[in-house]
Design a protein around this motif. Sequence first.
Motif, mmCIF file in Angstrom:
data_model
loop_
_atom_site.group_PDB
_atom_site.id
_atom_site.type_symbol
_atom_site.label_atom_id
_atom_site.label_comp_id
_atom_site.label_asym_id
_atom_site.label_seq_id
_atom_site.Cartn_x
_atom_site.Cartn_y
_atom_site.Cartn_z
ATOM 1 N N ALA A 21 16.854 -5.094 16.676
ATOM 2 C CA ALA A 21 16.585 -4.066 15.665
ATOM 3 C C ALA A 21 16.412 -2.679 16.275
ATOM 4 O O ALA A 21 16.257 -1.700 15.554
ATOM 5 C CB ALA A 21 15.336 -4.432 14.859
ATOM 6 N N ARG A 22 16.470 -2.585 17.598
ATOM 7 C CA ARG A 22 16.293 -1.294 18.262
ATOM 8 C C ARG A 22 17.594 -0.514 18.409
ATOM 9 O O ARG A 22 17.575 0.640 18.834
ATOM 10 C CB ARG A 22 15.679 -1.490 19.643
ATOM 11 N N LEU A 23 18.712 -1.129 18.086
ATOM 12 C CA LEU A 23 19.987 -0.430 18.251
ATOM 13 C C LEU A 23 20.027 0.822 17.381
ATOM 14 O O LEU A 23 19.666 0.776 16.206
ATOM 15 C CB LEU A 23 21.150 -1.341 17.860
ATOM 16 N N PRO A 24 20.480 1.918 17.931
ATOM 17 C CA PRO A 24 20.614 3.142 17.132
ATOM 18 C C PRO A 24 21.647 2.933 16.012
ATOM 19 O O PRO A 24 22.617 2.183 16.176
ATOM 20 C CB PRO A 24 21.120 4.173 18.142
ATOM 21 N N GLN A 25 21.428 3.605 14.900
ATOM 22 C CA GLN A 25 22.342 3.451 13.764
ATOM 23 C C GLN A 25 23.759 3.891 14.111
ATOM 24 O O GLN A 25 24.728 3.351 13.576
ATOM 25 C CB GLN A 25 21.796 4.200 12.548
ATOM 26 N N LYS A 26 23.880 4.828 15.017
ATOM 27 C CA LYS A 26 25.211 5.241 15.475
ATOM 28 C C LYS A 26 25.954 4.055 16.094
ATOM 29 O O LYS A 26 27.119 3.796 15.793
ATOM 30 C CB LYS A 26 25.087 6.391 16.484
ATOM 31 N N ASP A 27 25.268 3.300 16.954
ATOM 32 C CA ASP A 27 25.865 2.123 17.589
ATOM 33 C C ASP A 27 26.156 1.027 16.570
ATOM 34 O O ASP A 27 27.180 0.344 16.655
ATOM 35 C CB ASP A 27 24.960 1.577 18.690
ATOM 36 N N SER A 31 29.842 -0.648 15.608
ATOM 37 C CA SER A 31 30.058 -2.096 15.637
ATOM 38 C C SER A 31 30.696 -2.631 14.361
ATOM 39 O O SER A 31 31.398 -3.637 14.401
ATOM 40 C CB SER A 31 28.734 -2.830 15.858
ATOM 41 N N VAL A 32 30.426 -1.962 13.246
ATOM 42 C CA VAL A 32 30.937 -2.477 11.960
ATOM 43 C C VAL A 32 31.927 -1.516 11.284
ATOM 44 O O VAL A 32 32.295 -1.716 10.130
ATOM 45 C CB VAL A 32 29.779 -2.812 10.988
ATOM 46 N N ASN A 33 32.315 -0.470 12.007
ATOM 47 C CA ASN A 33 33.263 0.526 11.482
ATOM 48 C C ASN A 33 32.740 1.245 10.236
ATOM 49 O O ASN A 33 33.433 1.358 9.230
ATOM 50 C CB ASN A 33 34.627 -0.120 11.190
ATOM 51 N N LEU A 34 31.511 1.727 10.329
ATOM 52 C CA LEU A 34 30.909 2.544 9.271
ATOM 53 C C LEU A 34 30.296 3.787 9.910
ATOM 54 O O LEU A 34 29.938 3.775 11.087
ATOM 55 C CB LEU A 34 29.800 1.781 8.543
ATOM 56 N N SER A 35 30.156 4.830 9.108
ATOM 57 C CA SER A 35 29.495 6.036 9.607
ATOM 58 C C SER A 35 27.999 5.774 9.746
ATOM 59 O O SER A 35 27.452 4.850 9.140
ATOM 60 C CB SER A 35 29.713 7.197 8.633
ATOM 61 N N THR A 36 27.347 6.610 10.526
ATOM 62 C CA THR A 36 25.903 6.494 10.701
ATOM 63 C C THR A 36 25.193 6.649 9.363
ATOM 64 O O THR A 36 24.251 5.920 9.058
ATOM 65 C CB THR A 36 25.396 7.555 11.705
ATOM 66 N N ALA A 37 25.669 7.571 8.535
ATOM 67 C CA ALA A 37 25.062 7.780 7.209
ATOM 68 C C ALA A 37 25.218 6.543 6.334
ATOM 69 O O ALA A 37 24.282 6.154 5.610
ATOM 70 C CB ALA A 37 25.697 8.995 6.530
ATOM 71 N N ALA A 38 26.376 5.886 6.398
ATOM 72 C CA ALA A 38 26.602 4.675 5.604
ATOM 73 C C ALA A 38 25.690 3.539 6.066
ATOM 74 O O ALA A 38 25.145 2.791 5.253
ATOM 75 C CB ALA A 38 28.071 4.248 5.682
ATOM 76 N N VAL A 39 25.518 3.428 7.384
ATOM 77 C CA VAL A 39 24.615 2.414 7.928
ATOM 78 C C VAL A 39 23.195 2.684 7.446
ATOM 79 O O VAL A 39 22.489 1.778 6.989
ATOM 80 C CB VAL A 39 24.674 2.387 9.474
ATOM 81 N N ASN A 40 22.780 3.942 7.506
ATOM 82 C CA ASN A 40 21.445 4.328 7.062
ATOM 83 C C ASN A 40 21.233 3.960 5.592
ATOM 84 O O ASN A 40 20.199 3.383 5.236
ATOM 85 C CB ASN A 40 21.246 5.826 7.277
ATOM 86 N N ARG A 41 22.190 4.290 4.735
ATOM 87 C CA ARG A 41 22.088 3.974 3.300
ATOM 88 C C ARG A 41 22.001 2.464 3.073
ATOM 89 O O ARG A 41 21.198 1.992 2.280
ATOM 90 C CB ARG A 41 23.284 4.536 2.526
#
Length: 157
Positions: A21-27, A31-41
């Motif tokens: 759970a420590r992986l940065p949202q950018k990483d 890994s899943v081909n999404l933007s950092t903002a999409a991962v955050n949402r």
Amino acid sequence: MLNVDLDRFDIKLLEIIQNDARLPQKDLGESVNLSTAAVNRRLKKLSEQGVIESYNTKIKPEALGFNITVITTIKVINEQFNELESLRKLFSSCRQVQQSYYVAGEWDFVLIILVRNMDEYTELTENLFIKNKNIKKFQTLVAMRKDKVSLSVPIEI
């Protein structure tokens, strides 16, 4: 029961963060081909929906002196709702009780308990079970070895 629609991105994100759970949202996004903002949402939505309950750190119990894992089965006398609720609250409030299950079958509860030594467990049994008028009997199983300890959900992609 949760009624949540999870797509392949959600499932992949859950698989990854469950392991780290420590992986940065950018990483995560890479890994899943999404933007950092999409991962955050998505992570925010999964938390709000109750799919993600919490982010925890797993600590080795022995590092803090908790060398004994005990599995305890408990049979109660009175199974009325308020009596069971009282026991559930008692077990949940005990810091040594790691897991508490109300179960069907011969026993009513199964507890996973961490203690430093058998003296601590003996004191715990007196306070939780022996002095409790609703406990009919309990059985103690001491773990000789922990071959697998996990709360991970088996995720299939």
